[in-house]
Motif scaffolding. Structure first.
Motif, PDB file in Angstrom:
ATOM      1  N   LEU A 171     -16.655  77.992  14.314  1.00  0.00           N
ATOM      2  CA  LEU A 171     -17.817  78.342  15.133  1.00  0.00           C
ATOM      3  C   LEU A 171     -18.279  77.192  16.033  1.00  0.00           C
ATOM      4  O   LEU A 171     -18.427  77.384  17.251  1.00  0.00           O
ATOM      5  N   PRO A 172     -18.506  75.971  15.485  1.00  0.00           N
ATOM      6  CA  PRO A 172     -18.945  74.894  16.389  1.00  0.00           C
ATOM      7  C   PRO A 172     -17.893  74.531  17.423  1.00  0.00           C
ATOM      8  O   PRO A 172     -18.239  74.156  18.547  1.00  0.00           O
ATOM      9  N   MET A 173     -16.601  74.698  17.067  1.00  0.00           N
ATOM     10  CA  MET A 173     -15.566  74.380  18.041  1.00  0.00           C
ATOM     11  C   MET A 173     -15.637  75.359  19.211  1.00  0.00           C
ATOM     12  O   MET A 173     -15.624  74.952  20.386  1.00  0.00           O
ATOM     13  N   ILE A 227     -24.212  72.305  -0.525  1.00  0.00           N
ATOM     14  CA  ILE A 227     -25.430  71.513  -0.306  1.00  0.00           C
ATOM     15  C   ILE A 227     -25.259  70.629   0.918  1.00  0.00           C
ATOM     16  O   ILE A 227     -26.143  70.539   1.777  1.00  0.00           O
ATOM     17  N   MET A 228     -24.086  69.984   1.022  1.00  0.00           N
ATOM     18  CA  MET A 228     -23.872  69.086   2.153  1.00  0.00           C
ATOM     19  C   MET A 228     -23.798  69.864   3.470  1.00  0.00           C
ATOM     20  O   MET A 228     -24.334  69.425   4.490  1.00  0.00           O
ATOM     21  N   LEU A 229     -23.142  71.046   3.437  1.00  0.00           N
ATOM     22  CA  LEU A 229     -23.095  71.887   4.638  1.00  0.00           C
ATOM     23  C   LEU A 229     -24.503  72.240   5.091  1.00  0.00           C
ATOM     24  O   LEU A 229     -24.846  72.164   6.273  1.00  0.00           O
ATOM     25  N   LEU A 230     -25.335  72.606   4.114  1.00  0.00           N
ATOM     26  CA  LEU A 230     -26.706  73.016   4.423  1.00  0.00           C
ATOM     27  C   LEU A 230     -27.492  71.855   5.022  1.00  0.00           C
ATOM     28  O   LEU A 230     -28.163  72.014   6.055  1.00  0.00           O
ATOM     29  N   MET A 231     -27.393  70.684   4.391  1.00  0.00           N
ATOM     30  CA  MET A 231     -28.180  69.547   4.879  1.00  0.00           C
ATOM     31  C   MET A 231     -27.739  69.134   6.279  1.00  0.00           C
ATOM     32  O   MET A 231     -28.569  68.850   7.145  1.00  0.00           O
ATOM     33  N   THR A 232     -26.415  69.095   6.506  1.00  0.00           N
ATOM     34  CA  THR A 232     -25.924  68.694   7.828  1.00  0.00           C
ATOM     35  C   THR A 232     -26.400  69.667   8.893  1.00  0.00           C
ATOM     36  O   THR A 232     -26.880  69.262   9.960  1.00  0.00           O
ATOM     37  N   LEU A 274     -19.179  67.043  16.407  1.00  0.00           N
ATOM     38  CA  LEU A 274     -19.478  66.200  15.243  1.00  0.00           C
ATOM     39  C   LEU A 274     -19.738  67.078  14.025  1.00  0.00           C
ATOM     40  O   LEU A 274     -19.247  66.807  12.917  1.00  0.00           O
ATOM     41  N   LEU A 275     -20.517  68.159  14.247  1.00  0.00           N
ATOM     42  CA  LEU A 275     -20.803  69.096  13.149  1.00  0.00           C
ATOM     43  C   LEU A 275     -19.515  69.713  12.624  1.00  0.00           C
ATOM     44  O   LEU A 275     -19.311  69.826  11.405  1.00  0.00           O
ATOM     45  N   GLY A 290     -15.619  70.272   8.370  1.00  0.00           N
ATOM     46  CA  GLY A 290     -14.232  70.280   7.953  1.00  0.00           C
ATOM     47  C   GLY A 290     -13.972  69.266   6.856  1.00  0.00           C
ATOM     48  O   GLY A 290     -13.250  69.545   5.897  1.00  0.00           O
ATOM     49  N   ALA A 291     -14.574  68.087   6.975  1.00  0.00           N
ATOM     50  CA  ALA A 291     -14.376  67.055   5.949  1.00  0.00           C
ATOM     51  C   ALA A 291     -14.949  67.505   4.607  1.00  0.00           C
ATOM     52  O   ALA A 291     -14.400  67.185   3.552  1.00  0.00           O
ATOM     53  N   TYR A 292     -16.055  68.265   4.648  1.00  0.00           N
ATOM     54  CA  TYR A 292     -16.610  68.757   3.376  1.00  0.00           C
ATOM     55  C   TYR A 292     -15.684  69.798   2.743  1.00  0.00           C
ATOM     56  O   TYR A 292     -15.530  69.855   1.535  1.00  0.00           O
ATOM     57  N   LEU A 293     -15.083  70.651   3.607  1.00  0.00           N
ATOM     58  CA  LEU A 293     -14.359  71.802   3.078  1.00  0.00           C
ATOM     59  C   LEU A 293     -12.889  71.517   2.794  1.00  0.00           C
ATOM     60  O   LEU A 293     -12.250  72.283   2.076  1.00  0.00           O
ATOM     61  N   ALA A 294     -12.345  70.421   3.348  1.00  0.00           N
ATOM     62  CA  ALA A 294     -10.894  70.215   3.307  1.00  0.00           C
ATOM     63  C   ALA A 294     -10.387  70.161   1.871  1.00  0.00           C
ATOM     64  O   ALA A 294     -11.001  69.555   1.009  1.00  0.00           O
ATOM     65  N   GLY A 295      -9.258  70.842   1.647  1.00  0.00           N
ATOM     66  CA  GLY A 295      -8.664  70.856   0.315  1.00  0.00           C
ATOM     67  C   GLY A 295      -7.413  70.011   0.232  1.00  0.00           C
ATOM     68  O   GLY A 295      -6.765  69.988  -0.798  1.00  0.00           O
TER      69      GLY A 295
END
Lengths: 178, 536
Positions: free
Chosen positions: B21-23, B98-103, B134-135, B140-145
Motif C-alpha cells: 500500500l505505501p509503495m 504492536i510495532m506496525l501500529l506504533m509506526t 520509509l513506512l 517490511g522489516a517488521y514482517l520479513a520472515g
C-alpha cells in the motif's frame, strides 16, 4: 583451492576498503566503500559452494533434495542475492558521490575534517595553532587532536547565512578563469 | 472492541498490504506532484494522511487477530504459495502488530505537523512520498520472515531516510548526511556479510529454518553470527560504541524529519534485536548476559552524560534517544535469565518501553521543533522564555519531558517501574542502580531543556520572534503533540490491558517452537555438514 583464493581476495578487498575509508579525502572514502561492497559481495558469492562447470538449473523438480545432495547443479541463490546487493550498493554509492560533490561545491575542498581550515585560520576560535597556519596543525601526522575543532566546524555548517567569500578556496576562482 | 475487530475476517494475503500500500501510494504521490501548485500540496498531504490512517486500522486488525486465544496466534503468508524456505515468508505476531501500529500512528501524527511547518520547497521535493517509502521499509522489516528480505527492507528504509535527511540541501545537512550515510552503509555491509555467513554455514536464509539449524550448528558458527548481528543491528539501534552516526546527523534536517526519525528508526534496530536474538541464540543470550548488560549500562550512562553538555535542543534530545535505547537492551539482556520469577516479563517491560519511547520521543522532538522554528535557533544559550508566548506548548512539553523522566501518571513511570521490577527479579542490582541513576539524570537533563526553552526572560536567536507563518499552522503542530502526550498518559493510567498485551507479545517472541511450527519450513533440504562436503 578456489575457496582459499576467494577467501584471500575477500580479505584483501575488505582490508584495503577499510583502510581507504579511514583516510581523510572524500574520493578515497568513495573508493573505499566501493572496495568494501565488492568484498562483501564476493563473500556472498562464496557462500554457495563453488562448483566448476555446473549450471544453476536443476533438472528434476520433484527430486530437488537428491540433486542438491549429489551436487548436480550450482546453487543459484547466492547469485540472486549478489545481484540485489550490487544494485543496492550501486544506488547508495551514486548517492554518496552526489553528496560529496555537493559538499565540494559548497566548501571548495574535498578534505574531510579540515574543509574549512582556511576559514578557521582566519578566526582561530581556540587559538590552538598558536600563530602558525592551522592547516599544518590539522594535517600534520604528529597531530591527532583535530577532534576538538570538529564541533566548531559543525557550528560553521549550521549557520543560516552563506559563508563569507574569503572563506572559499582561491584556487577555484583561478581554475574558472582558465 | 477486541471482539469486534476479531469478528472481521483477516486473510493471510493481506499481510502484504503494509508493504504494497505505501509503495503504491508513493507512486501515486509522485504522479500528483505533476499537478498545479495548490492542488499538488493539498492532495499529497491528504493522500499521505489517509494512507497512514488506513495503516493504523490495518495494524489494529492484525493486532486483534494475533491476540486471539490464550497463547496468541501468528499470521503467516507464504507468497505465491511457495513453501518455506523457497518462497518469501511474511509473518506477524503480536509484537510485529504492536510495532506496525506504533509506526503507523507516528506517521499519522507527522503528516499534519509537516503540513504546518514544512516550506513549499521541501514539500515539493517529495517529503510525503519519501515518508511513505520509509513506512514501507519499516513495515517490511517488521514482517520479513527471512534474513535477506530483512536486509532489503532495511535498505529501503535507509535509502528513504538518506534522502529525507538531506532534503533541502543546506551545508549542515550535507555534512551530517555524509556521516550518516557512510556509517549506516558500513553497518549494512556487516549485516550483509552475516547473511552470507548464514547461508554458507546453515544453507538457508529462512529465519524459522535458521533457528532450527542453529541448534545443531557448531558453537563457532553461532558466535560468529551473533557477533555480526549484534554489531549490525546494534549500530542501527545506536548502542554504545556504535552510536556516533546518530548525534552527528539528527540535528541537521528540518525538525519534522528529526521527529519522524527519532521516534522510529532506532526502534527498528531494537525490534530486530528483540526478534532475532531470542529466536536464534537463546543460549548465547544467557551466556553473553554480562556483555549485553555492560553495553546497555554504558549506552545509558555515557549518552545521558553527553546530553548534559549539548548546546542545542535537538543535539540534546539526540543523545537522549541513545540513552533510552540502553534501557531496551537491558530488557533484552535479562529476558532469558533463568532466575526470572515470571518468564517473559522482562521482555514485556522492554516492549512497553519501546512503545512509550516512540510516543514521547516524537512528542518531544515535535515540541522542540516548534520552539526552534519560532525562535529561529535551537541554541539553548540564545533562546528562552517561550512560555510567555506559547503557554499550551510549554505545558505539553513539560508533560512529555516528565513522562520521559518517569514521573507517576505517565507511561514513562509504568514502563520504568516494570523494567526495574524485572531487573531486581533476576538479582541484577547493579543494573537496577544504573537505570535509576540514569532516570534521575534524564530528569535533570529534561528540566534543563525545559528551563532553557520556556523559562525566564523572552529572548530569541533572531532579531525578532517569527511565529509559524500560516494561522492554522500552530494547531496542525500542537494537535499531534497533544494526541501523543494524551496517549502516553492513557497508557500510564490504564496500564493493566497494556501489560496484558505486552506479556502476550513477549511470550510469543520467546516461543521458538511456535514460530518454527507456524512457518513450517520443508525439512528435506540437506543440512550444513553434508552441504559443505567437498565435491567428489
Amino acid at each position: 583451492m578456489t575457496t582459499i583464493v576467494l577467501g584471500l581476495l575477500v580479505a584483501t578487498l575488505l582490508a584495503t576498503g577499510s583502510y581507504m575509508v579511514m583516510r581523510r579525502g572524500q574520493i578515497k572514502l568513495i573508493l573505499g566503500l566501493g572496495l568494501l561492497t565488492h568484498g562483501v559481495n564476493l563473500m556472498l558469492f562464496g557462500s554457495g559452494a563453488l562448483l566448476r562447470g555446473a549450471t544453476p538449473i536443476f533438472k528434476d523438480k520433484d527430486n530437488f533434495a537428491q540433486e542438491l545432495a549429489t551436487r548436480a547443479f550450482a546453487d543459484p541463490l547466492p547469485q540472486a542475492l549478489i545481484l540485489t546487493a550490487i544494485v543496492i550498493s550501486f544506488g547508495l554509492t551514486a548517492f554518496i558521490v552526489v553528496l560529496v560533490s555537493r559538499r565540494d561545491a559548497l566548501t571548495g575542498s574535498d578534505l574531510v575534517p579540515g574543509e574549512l581550515a582556511r576559514y578557521i585560520n582566519a578566526q582561530d576560535p581556540f587559538h590552538t595553532a598558536g600563530g602558525q597556519d592551522i592547516s599544518e596543525v590539522l594535517f600534520s601526522d604528529a597531530s591527532d587532536d583535530y577532534d576538538i575543532l570538529q564541533f566548531e566546524l559543525d557550528e560553521i555548517y549550521d549557520r543560516k547565512e552563506p559563508l563569507p567569500v574569503d572563506a572559499t578556496d582561491t584556487t577555484v576562482e583561478s581554475s574558472t578563469a582558465e | 472492541m477486541l471482539e469486534l475487530l476479531q469478528s472481521i475476517p483477516f486473510q493471510p494475503t493481506w499481510l502484504a498490504l503494509p508493504v504494497a500500500l505505501p509503495m503504491a501510494a508513493a507512486g501515486l504521490l509522485l504522479a500528483v506532484a505533476r499537478l498545479g501548485f495548490r492542488q499538488r500540496f493539498r492532495l499529497q498531504r491528504w493522500i499521505a494522511g489517509v494512507v497512514a490512517g488506513i495503516h493504523v486500522l490495518l495494524a489494529l486488525l492484525i493486532l486483534a487477530h494475533t491476540l486471539a486465544g490464550d497463547e496468541g496466534a501468528r499470521i503467516v503468508y507464504q507468497m505465491g504459495s511457495w513453501p518455506a524456505p523457497f518462497g518469501i515468508t511474511l509473518i506477524a505476531d503480536s509484537f510485529t502488530a504492536i510495532m506496525l501500529l506504533m509506526t503507523a500512528l507516528l506517521v499519522v501524527a507527522v503528516v499534519p505537523y509537516a503540513a504546518g511547518t514544512l516550506d513549499h520547497h521541501r514539500e515539493s521535493m517529495g517529503f510525503y512520498p519519501l515518508t511513505l517509502l520509509l513506512l514501507m521499509g519499516m513495515n517490511g522489516a517488521y514482517l520479513a520472515g527471512d534474513l535477506f528480505n530483512l536486509y532489503v527492507f532495511f535498505e529501503v528504509l535507509l535509502t528513504s531516510s538518506f534522502v529525507l535527511l538531506t532534503l533541502g540541501g543546506t551545508p549542515g545537512q550535507i555534512n551530517g548526511g555524509i556521516r550518516y550515510v557512510v556509517l549506516n552503509l558500513m553497518a549494512s555491509l556487516v549485516f550483509l556479510s552475516a547473511a552470507g555467513v548464514a547461508y554458507g554455514t546453515l544453507g538457508t536464509l529462512n529465519m524459522a529454518q535458521m533457528a532450527q539449524r542453529m541448534d545443531i550448528a557448531p558453537d563457532a558458527v553461532r558466535i560468529l553470527l551473533a557477533g555480526l548481528m549484534l554489531v549490525a543491528f546494534g549500530s542501527k539501534a545506536g548502542l554504545f560504541p556504535l552510536f556516533f552516526w546518530l548525534p552527528a546527523s539528527y540535528h541537521t534536517p528540518h525538525p519534522v524529519v528529526t521527529a519522524l526519525f527519532g521516534g522510529t528508526l532506532t526502534k527498528v534496530g531494537v525490534y530486530t534485536l528483540f526478534r532475532l536474538f531470542p529466536l536464534f541464540f537463546p543460549g548465547l543470550l544467557v551466556a553473553w548476559q554480562p556483555l549485553i548488560l555492560t553495553i546497555a549500562a554504558l549506552t545509558m550512562l555515557i549518552s545521558v552524560l553527553a546530553a548534559f553538555v549539548q548546546p542545542t535542543i535537538r543535539r540534546l534530545i539526540s543523545f537522549d534517544i541513545i540513552s533510552q535505547v540502553g534501557f531496551m537492551l537491558l530488557a533484552l539482556g535479562i529476558a532469558l535469565d533463568p532466575r526470572a520469577p515470571v518468564t517473559g516479563f522482562a521482555l514485556a517491560a522492554g516492549i512497553i518501553f519501546i512503545v512509550h519511547n516512540m510516543l514521547v520521543k516524537t512528542a518531544l522532538l515535535m515540541g522542540g521543533g516548534v520552539a526552534e522554528l519560532e525562535m529561529g535557533s535551537g541554541n539553548l544559550g540564545a533562546i528562552g522564555g517561550l512560555a510567555a508566548k506559547r503557554p499550551y506548548l510549554a505545558g505539553l512539553f513539560f508533560v512529555a519531558a516528565f513522562s520521559l523522566a518517569g514521573i507517576p501518571p505517565s507511561s514513562g513511570f509504568v514502563s520504568k517501574l516494570s523494567l526495574l521490577q524485572a531487573t531486581i527479579g533476576v538479582h541484577q542490582y547493579w543494573m537496577a542502580a544504573v537505570s535509576l541513576l540514569v532516570s534521575l539524570l534524564t530528569m535533570m537533563v529534561m528540566i534543563r531543556l525545559w528551563q532553557y526553552i520556556f523559562w525566564g526572560e523572552f529572548t530569541t536567536g533572531h532579531a525578532q520572534w517569527t511565529p509559524l507563518r500560516k494561522p492554522w499552522a500552530s494547531w496542525l503542530t500542537l494537535g499531534p503533540i497533544t494526541v501523543l502526550v494524551a496517549l502516553s498518559l492513557t497508557m500510564g493510567i490504564f496500564f493493566r490491558p497494556v501489560l496484558h498485551v505486552a506479556q502476550k507479545a513477549a511470550n510469543q517472541v520467546l516461543d521458538r517452537t511456535g514460530y518454527i511450527a507456524a512457518v513450517a519450513p520443508l525439512a528435506d533440504v540437506p543440512v550444513e555438514p553434508e552441504f559443505w562436503e567437498p565435491p567428489q
